[in-house]
Design a protein around this motif. Structure first.
Motif, PDB file in Angstrom:
ATOM      1  N   LEU A  61       0.817  -1.203   0.000  1.00 58.71           N
ATOM      2  CA  LEU A  61       0.000   0.000   0.000  1.00 58.71           C
ATOM      3  C   LEU A  61       0.854   1.259   0.000  1.00 58.71           C
ATOM      4  O   LEU A  61       0.499   2.254  -0.625  1.00 58.71           O
ATOM      5  N   ASP A  62       1.963   1.232   0.726  1.00 56.67           N
ATOM      6  CA  ASP A  62       2.911   2.344   0.740  1.00 56.67           C
ATOM      7  C   ASP A  62       4.235   1.822   1.266  1.00 56.67           C
ATOM      8  O   ASP A  62       4.441   0.604   1.373  1.00 56.67           O
ATOM      9  N   GLU A  63       5.139   2.695   1.643  1.00 58.62           N
ATOM     10  CA  GLU A  63       6.469   2.263   2.053  1.00 58.62           C
ATOM     11  C   GLU A  63       6.458   1.355   3.273  1.00 58.62           C
ATOM     12  O   GLU A  63       7.365   0.543   3.456  1.00 58.62           O
ATOM     13  N   ASN A  64       5.441   1.483   4.118  1.00 52.46           N
ATOM     14  CA  ASN A  64       5.450   0.766   5.395  1.00 52.46           C
ATOM     15  C   ASN A  64       4.244  -0.139   5.629  1.00 52.46           C
ATOM     16  O   ASN A  64       4.190  -0.815   6.648  1.00 52.46           O
ATOM     17  N   ARG A  65       3.287  -0.158   4.697  1.00 50.50           N
ATOM     18  CA  ARG A  65       2.064  -0.934   4.912  1.00 50.50           C
ATOM     19  C   ARG A  65       1.810  -1.891   3.752  1.00 50.50           C
ATOM     20  O   ARG A  65       2.009  -1.540   2.586  1.00 50.50           O
ATOM     21  N   VAL A  66       1.325  -3.087   4.120  1.00 50.16           N
ATOM     22  CA  VAL A  66       1.000  -4.116   3.139  1.00 50.16           C
ATOM     23  C   VAL A  66      -0.376  -4.678   3.488  1.00 50.16           C
ATOM     24  O   VAL A  66      -0.668  -4.947   4.660  1.00 50.16           O
ATOM     25  N   ARG A  67      -1.246  -4.822   2.489  1.00 47.70           N
ATOM     26  CA  ARG A  67      -2.528  -5.466   2.722  1.00 47.70           C
ATOM     27  C   ARG A  67      -2.356  -6.968   2.567  1.00 47.70           C
ATOM     28  O   ARG A  67      -1.729  -7.457   1.617  1.00 47.70           O
ATOM     29  N   VAL A  68      -2.939  -7.725   3.519  1.00 45.51           N
ATOM     30  CA  VAL A  68      -2.923  -9.179   3.432  1.00 45.51           C
ATOM     31  C   VAL A  68      -4.237  -9.617   2.789  1.00 45.51           C
ATOM     32  O   VAL A  68      -5.311  -9.541   3.398  1.00 45.51           O
ATOM     33  N   ASN A  69      -4.152 -10.049   1.546  1.00 40.34           N
ATOM     34  CA  ASN A  69      -5.350 -10.483   0.832  1.00 40.34           C
ATOM     35  C   ASN A  69      -5.773 -11.854   1.351  1.00 40.34           C
ATOM     36  O   ASN A  69      -4.950 -12.758   1.494  1.00 40.34           O
ATOM     37  N   ASN A  70      -7.056 -11.994   1.643  1.00 39.83           N
ATOM     38  CA  ASN A  70      -7.513 -13.262   2.199  1.00 39.83           C
ATOM     39  C   ASN A  70      -8.953 -13.524   1.765  1.00 39.83           C
ATOM     40  O   ASN A  70      -9.717 -12.570   1.519  1.00 39.83           O
ATOM     41  N   PRO A  71      -9.328 -14.788   1.650  1.00 39.04           N
ATOM     42  CA  PRO A  71     -10.671 -15.129   1.176  1.00 39.04           C
ATOM     43  C   PRO A  71     -11.766 -14.887   2.200  1.00 39.04           C
ATOM     44  O   PRO A  71     -12.941 -15.107   1.914  1.00 39.04           O
ATOM     45  N   HIS A  72     -11.382 -14.446   3.399  1.00 45.13           N
ATOM     46  CA  HIS A  72     -12.353 -14.285   4.482  1.00 45.13           C
ATOM     47  C   HIS A  72     -12.790 -12.830   4.647  1.00 45.13           C
ATOM     48  O   HIS A  72     -13.589 -12.528   5.534  1.00 45.13           O
ATOM     49  N   ASN A  73     -12.260 -11.955   3.792  1.00 47.10           N
ATOM     50  CA  ASN A  73     -12.631 -10.531   3.787  1.00 47.10           C
ATOM     51  C   ASN A  73     -12.419  -9.857   5.142  1.00 47.10           C
ATOM     52  O   ASN A  73     -13.212  -9.011   5.569  1.00 47.10           O
ATOM     53  N   VAL A  74     -11.342 -10.254   5.825  1.00 46.66           N
ATOM     54  CA  VAL A  74     -10.984  -9.615   7.094  1.00 46.66           C
ATOM     55  C   VAL A  74      -9.982  -8.505   6.805  1.00 46.66           C
ATOM     56  O   VAL A  74      -8.962  -8.732   6.136  1.00 46.66           O
ATOM     57  N   ASP A  75     -10.274  -7.310   7.280  1.00 47.86           N
ATOM     58  CA  ASP A  75      -9.387  -6.162   7.109  1.00 47.86           C
ATOM     59  C   ASP A  75      -8.085  -6.440   7.848  1.00 47.86           C
ATOM     60  O   ASP A  75      -8.034  -6.437   9.083  1.00 47.86           O
ATOM     61  N   THR A  76      -7.002  -6.691   7.092  1.00 46.64           N
ATOM     62  CA  THR A  76      -5.738  -7.130   7.685  1.00 46.64           C
ATOM     63  C   THR A  76      -4.584  -6.343   7.080  1.00 46.64           C
ATOM     64  O   THR A  76      -4.350  -6.400   5.872  1.00 46.64           O
ATOM     65  N   THR A  77      -3.847  -5.623   7.924  1.00 49.01           N
ATOM     66  CA  THR A  77      -2.720  -4.811   7.479  1.00 49.01           C
ATOM     67  C   THR A  77      -1.444  -5.289   8.150  1.00 49.01           C
ATOM     68  O   THR A  77      -1.390  -5.425   9.384  1.00 49.01           O
ATOM     69  N   LEU A  78      -0.431  -5.542   7.337  1.00 52.74           N
ATOM     70  CA  LEU A  78       0.907  -5.872   7.823  1.00 52.74           C
ATOM     71  C   LEU A  78       1.775  -4.622   7.696  1.00 52.74           C
ATOM     72  O   LEU A  78       1.838  -4.011   6.627  1.00 52.74           O
ATOM     73  N   PHE A  79       2.439  -4.260   8.783  1.00 53.39           N
ATOM     74  CA  PHE A  79       3.360  -3.125   8.765  1.00 53.39           C
ATOM     75  C   PHE A  79       4.776  -3.657   8.554  1.00 53.39           C
ATOM     76  O   PHE A  79       5.336  -4.326   9.424  1.00 53.39           O
ATOM     77  N   ALA A  80       5.337  -3.393   7.387  1.00 58.97           N
ATOM     78  CA  ALA A  80       6.679  -3.869   7.059  1.00 58.97           C
ATOM     79  C   ALA A  80       7.215  -3.075   5.876  1.00 58.97           C
ATOM     80  O   ALA A  80       6.554  -3.001   4.832  1.00 58.97           O
ATOM     81  N   ASN A  81       8.389  -2.471   6.030  1.00 57.86           N
ATOM     82  CA  ASN A  81       8.969  -1.780   4.887  1.00 57.86           C
ATOM     83  C   ASN A  81       9.709  -2.775   3.994  1.00 57.86           C
ATOM     84  O   ASN A  81       9.731  -3.982   4.277  1.00 57.86           O
ATOM     85  N   GLU A  82      10.329  -2.285   2.948  1.00 56.42           N
ATOM     86  CA  GLU A  82      10.957  -3.164   1.955  1.00 56.42           C
ATOM     87  C   GLU A  82      12.100  -3.982   2.534  1.00 56.42           C
ATOM     88  O   GLU A  82      12.456  -5.034   2.003  1.00 56.42           O
ATOM     89  N   GLN A  83      12.703  -3.512   3.630  1.00 56.96           N
ATOM     90  CA  GLN A  83      13.857  -4.206   4.213  1.00 56.96           C
ATOM     91  C   GLN A  83      13.468  -5.268   5.240  1.00 56.96           C
ATOM     92  O   GLN A  83      14.329  -6.008   5.718  1.00 56.96           O
ATOM     93  N   VAL A  84      12.197  -5.348   5.599  1.00 55.33           N
ATOM     94  CA  VAL A  84      11.755  -6.329   6.590  1.00 55.33           C
ATOM     95  C   VAL A  84      11.443  -7.652   5.889  1.00 55.33           C
ATOM     96  O   VAL A  84      10.548  -7.697   5.037  1.00 55.33           O
ATOM     97  N   PRO A  85      12.146  -8.732   6.224  1.00 57.25           N
ATOM     98  CA  PRO A  85      11.828 -10.018   5.601  1.00 57.25           C
ATOM     99  C   PRO A  85      10.496 -10.559   6.118  1.00 57.25           C
ATOM    100  O   PRO A  85      10.210 -10.489   7.316  1.00 57.25           O
ATOM    101  N   VAL A  86       9.683 -11.074   5.209  1.00 57.24           N
ATOM    102  CA  VAL A  86       8.394 -11.661   5.586  1.00 57.24           C
ATOM    103  C   VAL A  86       8.370 -13.100   5.074  1.00 57.24           C
ATOM    104  O   VAL A  86       8.445 -13.341   3.866  1.00 57.24           O
TER     105      VAL A  86
END
Length: 510
Positions: A10-35
């Protein structure tokens, strides 16, 4: 960070977690954070709770007082796979609790003190301090007597109640507890370290008798895994105004504690893992990921009420445990430096707990699994942090820098921040290879363990020495993410702002 196809940046520090359950889920991780992909899979499987809880409501409608739902999920940058629920998950639910979301280490958390020592004092006396600490923490040196009624006060009323109940107790470490001003510093502990419970759950034998003082093997214990007591120094001030207000001056020696409710939490957590399985409607299949819910409706009201009592029993114990671990550190320092050693509490807060809280104007059950509260100054009204925000304690791996930050009350993260760097290798993976890195680490850094690694007879026993070194290796710096990208994400996302960087001088590990 290589992007997982199930994630949308979504931006430099936020990522949306897409899921089939339609739960609003945000992961906070910049480009240098391993996931790790396995953690994303575990998280999406957890979100199946949305459908599972609705099936329970259809099978047993009186299980809930309101329509059950996952309201929102936020994930902190130290996100990594665990057992059914990833570490770093913040889960807001309506109408039900997920006891497995925090497991057995109830109220695992962090505590930080400043001391009157300077780092040169520590580096010049490592051997003496190691001997004193080993005696206090591992060789029967702790002396924390209580009667049954005093333990009852601790479990049902937390630090406020136990400090009042022991006001006239002059044995063991209690005089030092009072000398260090524990009662005057309760407002520097999340919820004053005092949670109400109507009863004590399952701990009758542990509590002892009222006709004499007794000592137990739990209070004042560090526990295993990544728990520690660490002696650190303030290396760098990043926000002078807040650092000054909190007593964090350059070169100051600090005591950081990371532990929880040890065996007491294991009892409570294990019991509720069994309860939620038993009350699951018989006509329904068990959830595929093995995560069950505890409804708060009429059908299971008694179980829910007992859960909150047991939760608060364990949490109150954990607050007292961290307090005593700090007092023991001061006692060890005084053995070496004399009574000139003093200390002040900066803050103590859980990062593995369940709160009744408010999200978007609605009361929810807020689970933080390896995520620490990071509330802004408005939410801290009535505390010493009303002008700045909540202290956020983010430890690095053993031997690496830790950070103190100030919370910004970020709504999207549900005012939650990382509780550390987060593992990048499992304990098993850390054991394989990295021999040269580990050898160098052990040469350069002092680790105090129950086994005295300095003794010649221990060094001649490869079975004993090897086992202890294996345990230390599992927590060595190469097993963890770098703390820098985690702190940068928290800063960039407006979750918390850095105040000081702390560097370790020696670590005490169980």
């Amino acid at each position: 960070m290589p992007i997982d196809p199930r994630l949308t940046r979504l931006d430099e520090n936020r990522v949306r977690v897409n899921n089939p359950h339609n739960v609003d889920t945000t992961l906070f991780a910049n480009e240098q954070v391993p996931v790790e992909s396995a953690a994303v899979t575990e998280l999406i499987e957890l979100l199946a709770l949305q459908e599972n809880v609705q099936q329970v409501a259809e099978a047993a409608p009186d299980s809930f007082d309101q329509a059950p739902e996952i309201v929102r999920v936020a994930v902190t940058p130290d996100f990594h796979k665990a057992r059914g629920i990833p570490v770093g998950t913040v889960l807001a639910t309506r109408g039900f609790v997920v006891p497995q979301a925090i497991g057995s280490d109830i109220n695992c958390g962090m505590r930080l003190h400043t001391t009157t020592l300077k780092s040169d004092d520590i580096s010049a006396n490592l051997d003496g301090l190691e001997t004193a600490f080993r005696h206090l923490y591992f060789e029967g040196g702790r002396n924390i007597p209580m009667t049954r009624s005093q333990r009852h006060a601790m479990f049902t009323g937390g630090l406020e109640a136990v400090l009042d109940a022991t006001a006239n107790l002059h044995e063991g470490l209690w005089p030092l507890v009072r000398e260090l001003g524990a009662e005057d510093q309760l407002d520097r502990i999340e919820r004053r370290g005092s949670l109400p419970a109507g009863r004590v759950f399952g701990l009758s034998d542990f509590m002892g008798t009222d006709d004499r003082l007794s000592r137990d093997g739990q209070i004042g214990s560090i526990g295993g895994g990544n728990h520690f007591v660490e002696i650190q120094r303030v290396e760098k001030v990043l926000d002078g105004t807040v650092a000054h207000a909190w007593g964090l001056k350059p070169g100051t020696v600090t005591i950081m504690i990371h532990t929880g409710s040890v065996g007491v939490g294991h009892l409570c957590g294990g019991h509720y893992r069994d309860v939620v399985r038993k009350i699951h409607p018989e006509k329904l299949k068990h959830p595929a990921n093995g995560v069950f819910v505890l409804p708060e409706g009429a059908r299971h009201r008694e179980h829910a009420e007992t859960f909150w009592d047991a939760l608060h029993n364990a949490a109150n114990f954990a607050y007292a445990n961290r307090m005593f671990l700090a007092v023991m550190a001061v006692a060890g320092m005084r053995e070496v430096f004399g009574d000139r050693v003093g200390c002040d509490l900066v803050y103590d807060a859980p990062h593995n707990f369940v709160w009744k809280d408010e999200v978007d104007g609605e009361e929810v059950v807020l689970h933080r699994k390896g995520a620490t509260p990071a509330r802004g100054f408005e939410a801290m009204a009535g505390t010493p942090f009303a002008h700045y925000g909540e202290p956020v304690l983010v430890p690095g791996s053993m031997g690496a820098s830790s950070f103190v930050l100030v919370g910004q009350g970020n709504a999207e993260s549900m005012a939650s921040a990382s509780h550390g760097a987060g593992r990048t290798l499992s304990r098993g993976e850390a054991m394989r290879g990295f021999d040269e890195e580990f050898r160098k680490f052990m040469e350069e850094f002092r680790v105090v363990t129950p086994t005295d690694l300095r003794r010649a007879d221990v060094r001649q026993r490869p079975d004993i020495l090897g086992k202890k070194l294996e345990e230390i290796k599992q927590e060595a710096p190469f097993a963890y993410k770098g703390i820098g990208p985690v702190v940068n994400t928290l800063t960039g996302a407006g979750i918390a702002r850095p105040v000081v960087e702390l560097t370790p001088l020696m670590t005490i590990k169980g």
